[in-house]
Design an enzyme around this catalytic site. Structure first.
Site: not given
Length: 683
Positions: A560, A573
């Site tokens: 990400s 996350y």
């Protein structure tokens, strides 16, 4: 000029008959045999009635035959070729001559068996490869057995390579034996005929079923001999576990010359054959019917150890047997090759038999590998029938070589389309039941890969696998990537489905968006268990298989932008994405010596079609940024340099770019797919 003619009534009857015959594996094997019908139709130019023949074209399958799969020829021209036939030594030239017999555009390419149908003075003809018929055709005293089984109703035709001369032979048999309904072709199969489509089909089935009954009633009980001590099949779970353990090694050996896809079966037919005393002798004789050995090679590789032998000993022995197989195949080629023979296509086995475990078969794709295995099962059935009433005697090795390295077969291979970029590659994608994972699975399959669709939601995985084309292209696997046992089982299923694994995409994930003070230890542990631990487990088991294969491979992490960009309310996350990003670097450094490349993709703002955003992450992030959830994708797009929204397909494109063959010297790379987020530029 007469108007274009409508489809001939004979065509519908021919296709229906072909489907019925092709639907039953007792009648013929996949893509084996051919059927034909003759009739009159107006010449589209003159309007005069002319005789035509519709016959299954080259490479088609009876069970799925359609009208475009038929070759359409003028009988007057086809039969006129008898006047210019140059003899057996030059009969391959006759195949090109069939093109000048075409009616209109001619339909599909005519097969080598076209003459068998066209020269025979019967309105309807079936040429089939039933196991029972080939058992008689490959028995040492097949001619006498054919007479005993059928009397005068079926005539024996000695082995002759398929071609124009065989068509002349069968036409002569039909003329000399008006009472006959068909013939047994030595070393090959059967041909039947009739005045109507119904009569022809009935005659074909009469020959097949009569031969089945004859073999059952006349044959001995145990044609393969007594059971070999210690060679009984392992229990089902144990043999499949052992098959999975052997699969990467075997696929690597079978791919020495070129990469192959694998198929495994532990059918009762195979296991019983390998448990019997005569299996080494019979396997060494090889298959006989041309359709069989074109797909299975002249003989298989057979492990000569019992199923309880230690795996390390088995692996060593398989490597020795493989080296011997390659040397023997090269010697076979040298014995029979002429100066104008095609080059040797490869010396690796297409069939590997492991007593007590099962059969591994290999091909350029899953269907080819599966069909090769099915053909060897046919061959085992043929051996059983022949040994039951006589002894199995396949055609001579030199004849097998003439078929295997036939210029007509070589020409057929040259007509095949170029392989897709990911052909022969086996991919496993986690989290592939939706969103980014589904888009990646679709792209990899579209580029030729076999895909294992892995997801915690088994129903979603099954739906995606079916969407991609079913088990010859994709198989579903239900897996919780946090479970070591389930990850091992998922890789085992991949190995049994396709023979190995080459390309793994770590995509499974969830997103927990909370401020630090609201993030619980359970949140942290769950986030890291799925993405950091899950990626580690999947990569470890995939690398184990890739190293055993010795064929290199690719591991791709869907990380990400958050792996390098620090944003608010996202500690669990983003931290686990940073963990994944560093796993890429660590594994690239460790696995490079095995030819395994490890790279990552850093997406951002993939809202539409995303399972993570639909599961609550979207609402949480929208609240953080103060925008309506339905506008979140637009919000992310506007903060990028390119002002473009990122979709799952864009991430899939990056995965393909990394694995499609152009970046062969790239490892340890992270590719941003974020439409340009300057704060996430890699430094």
């Amino acid at each position: 000029m007469a108007p274009a003619s409508k489809p001939h009534p004979a065509v519908g009857a021919l296709i229906a008959r072909s489907h019925r015959l092709g639907a039953d594996p007792r009648n013929t094997n996949y893509a084996g045999g051919n059927t034909s019908a003759k009739g009159t139709a107006p010449d589209p130019v003159t309007g005069a009635e002319i005789e035509l023949m519709w016959v299954k074209g080259s490479g088609g399958d009876l069970g799925t035959l359609t009208e475009p799969g038929l070759a359409v020829l003028r009988l007057d021209r086809l039969r006129a070729l008898t006047g210019v036939y140059p003899g057996v030594d030059r009969e391959d030239e006759m195949v090109a001559a069939f093109d000048f017999c075409a009616h209109g555009k001619g339909g599909a390419a005519p097969s080598i068996d076209t003459a068998m149908h066209g020269l025979l003075d019967a309105a309807h003809v079936d040429h089939l490869h039933p196991d029972s018929g080939i058992a008689l055709a490959c028995a040492a005293d097949g001619e006498a057995l054919t007479k005993e089984c059928f009397g005068d109703a079926v005539v024996w035709v000695p082995w002759r390579r398929p071609g124009f001369r065989l068509g002349l032979d069968i036409a002569a048999v039909h003329k000399a034996h008006p009472e006959a309904i068909g013939c047994v072709l030595g070393g090959h199969g059967i041909t039947a005929w009739g005045a109507t489509s119904e009569e022809c089909e009935a005659n074909s089935l009469r020959i097949i079923r009569t031969a089945e009954t004859f073999l059952a009633q006349r044959g001995k009980a145990e044609p393969f001999g007594p059971e070999l001590p210690g060679y009984v099949p392992l229990p089902a779970a144990e043999r499949r576990s052992r098959a999975a353990a052997l699969a990467p090694l075997l696929r690597g050996l079978a791919s020495t010359d070129r990469p192959q896809v694998g198929h495994f079966t532990d059918s009762d037919t195979v296991l019983d054959f390998l448990a019997r005393a005569e299996h080494p002798r019979l396997a060494a004789l090889g298959t006989s019917c041309p359709d069989h050995f074109l797909r299975t090679k002249v003989r298989p590789l057979v492990l000569d150890l019992p199923p309880t032998a230690p795996l390390a000993e088995v692996a060593t022995r398989l490597k020795e047997l493989h080296a011997r197989y390659r040397a023997e195949y090269a010697a076979y080629y040298r014995r029979h090759a002429a100066p104008d023979s095609p080059a040797m296509r490869g010396a690796d086995p297409a069939i590997v038999l492991v007593p007590g475990v099962g059969m591994f078969s290999y091909g350029k794709d899953k269907q080819t590998a599966r069909v090769a295995g099915e053909f060897y099962v046919n061959a085992v059935n043929v051996m059983r029938g022949a040994e039951a009433v006589s002894s199995y005697r396949p055609i001579e090795e030199a004849e097998k070589f003439r078929i295997e390295y036939w210029e007509l077969e070589e020409a057929k291979l040259r007509r095949m389309p170029a392989p897709k970029p990911l052909a022969t590659r086996i991919a496993l994608v986690t989290g592939a039941g939706s969103g980014i994972g589904r888009a990646i699975a679709r792209r990899l399959a579209a580029e030729g890969a076999c895909v294992v669709v892995a997801d915690l939601d088994g129903d979603s995985a099954a739906a995606v696998a079916q969407e991609l084309g079913g088990p010859d292209t994709a198989v579903p696997v239900t897996v919780d990537v946090t479970s070591e046992e389930q990850v091992e089982a998922a890789l085992e299923q991949a190995l049994l489905a396709f023979g190995g694994v080459d390309l793994v995409v770590n995509n499974a994930g969830i997103s927990i968006s909370k401020p630090l003070l609201e993030t619980t230890a359970a949140d942290w542990d769950r986030q890291h268990a799925i993405m950091a631990r899950g990626s580690f487990l999947v990569s470890r088991e995939a690398a184990r298989a890739m190293i055993a294969q010795g064929m290199g491979g690719d591991i791709v992490y869907i990380a990400s932008k958050n792996a390098v960009f620090a944003g608010p309310n996202n500690i669990a996350y983003s931290a686990t994405k940073a963990d994944q990003a560093h796993q890429v670097r660590l594994l690239a450094a460790e696995l490079g010596e095995h030819g395994i490349r490890v790279n990552g993709v850093n997406p951002d703002g993939v809202v539409r079609g995303s399972g993570i955003f639909a599961g609550g992450w979207g609402a949480q992030r929208a609240a953080v940024y103060g925008v309506p959830e339905e506008k979140l994708g637009e919000f992310y797009a506007q903060r990028t340099l390119l002002k473009r929204e990122v979709l799952p397909e864009h991430v899939a494109n990056a995965v393909f770019a990394l694995t499609g063959g152009d970046l062969t010297h790239t490892t340890g790379l992270h590719v941003p797919v974020d439409a340009g987020v300057a704060a996430a530029f890699l430094r």
